[in-house]
Design a protein around this motif. Structure first.
Motif, PDB file in Angstrom:
ATOM      1  N   GLY A  35     -35.178 -28.342  -8.789  1.00 34.66           N
ATOM      2  CA  GLY A  35     -35.376 -28.383  -7.343  1.00 34.66           C
ATOM      3  C   GLY A  35     -34.747 -27.188  -6.658  1.00 34.66           C
ATOM      4  N   TYR A  37     -33.203 -26.079  -2.800  1.00 32.39           N
ATOM      5  CA  TYR A  37     -32.597 -26.665  -1.614  1.00 32.39           C
ATOM      6  C   TYR A  37     -32.109 -25.524  -0.732  1.00 32.39           C
ATOM      7  N   TRP A  47     -33.516 -30.618   0.903  1.00 29.68           N
ATOM      8  CA  TRP A  47     -34.415 -30.352  -0.206  1.00 29.68           C
ATOM      9  C   TRP A  47     -35.601 -29.535   0.294  1.00 29.68           C
ATOM     10  N   ALA A  50     -39.644 -29.187  -5.434  1.00 31.52           N
ATOM     11  CA  ALA A  50     -39.280 -29.673  -6.755  1.00 31.52           C
ATOM     12  C   ALA A  50     -40.447 -29.498  -7.706  1.00 31.52           C
ATOM     13  N   CYS A  95     -30.480 -23.969  -6.268  1.00 31.23           N
ATOM     14  CA  CYS A  95     -31.311 -24.749  -7.174  1.00 31.23           C
ATOM     15  C   CYS A  95     -30.420 -25.777  -7.869  1.00 31.23           C
ATOM     16  N   TRP A 101     -36.484 -37.415 -11.687  1.00 34.73           N
ATOM     17  CA  TRP A 101     -37.224 -36.771 -10.603  1.00 34.73           C
ATOM     18  C   TRP A 101     -36.674 -37.173  -9.237  1.00 34.73           C
ATOM     19  N   VAL A 104     -33.634 -35.334  -8.222  1.00 39.07           N
ATOM     20  CA  VAL A 104     -33.911 -33.957  -7.804  1.00 39.07           C
ATOM     21  C   VAL A 104     -34.421 -33.943  -6.370  1.00 39.07           C
ATOM     22  N   VAL A 105     -35.324 -34.830  -6.025  1.00 40.21           N
ATOM     23  CA  VAL A 105     -35.872 -34.854  -4.669  1.00 40.21           C
ATOM     24  C   VAL A 105     -34.794 -35.262  -3.659  1.00 40.21           C
TER      25      VAL A 105
END
Length: 122
Positions: A35, A37, A47, A50, A95, A101, A104-105
């Protein structure tokens, strides 16, 4: 230990482009989602984009259609191509990575790299 090295930031005029890179080590890169950011002065980190281990991408509404995230598993590197930059894109860009997942989001990380500064002048 995960190490993330962001690079590629700089000063650009509105409407210009930049390509950020993030080199990762200490992880099995190919199985991790990655991801990007950003954190603007006085604001919380947010964010931006991703990419899953399989190449599925997702973007924040504010950058959709202008930014493209990609990855090169052979180089353990994730990229963020930023086009049509706006002054409101000015921020330090970071990053991070995780197998999960959703993590990461959400940007649910306790540790971050140095980031790379992006400044967009009007």
């Amino acid at each position: 230990q995960v190490q993330l090295a962001e690079s590629g930031g700089g000063l650009v005029q509105a409407g210009g482009s930049l390509r950020l890179s993030c080199a990762a080590s200490g992880i099995i890169f190919r199985v991790n989602a990655m991801g990007w950011y950003r954190q603007a002065p006085g604001k919380q980190r947010e964010w931006v984009a991703a990419i899953s281990s399989g190449g599925i991408t997702n973007y924040a509404d504010s950058v959709k259609g202008r930014f493209t995230i990609s990855r090169d598993n052979a180089k353990n590197t994730v990229y963020l191509q930023m086009n049509n930059l706006k002054p409101e894109d000015t921020a330090v860009y970071y990053c991070n990575s995780a197998v999960n997942w959703n993590r990461v989001v959400r940007g649910d990380f306790g540790s971050w790299g140095q980031g790379t500064q992006v400044t967009v002048s009007s």
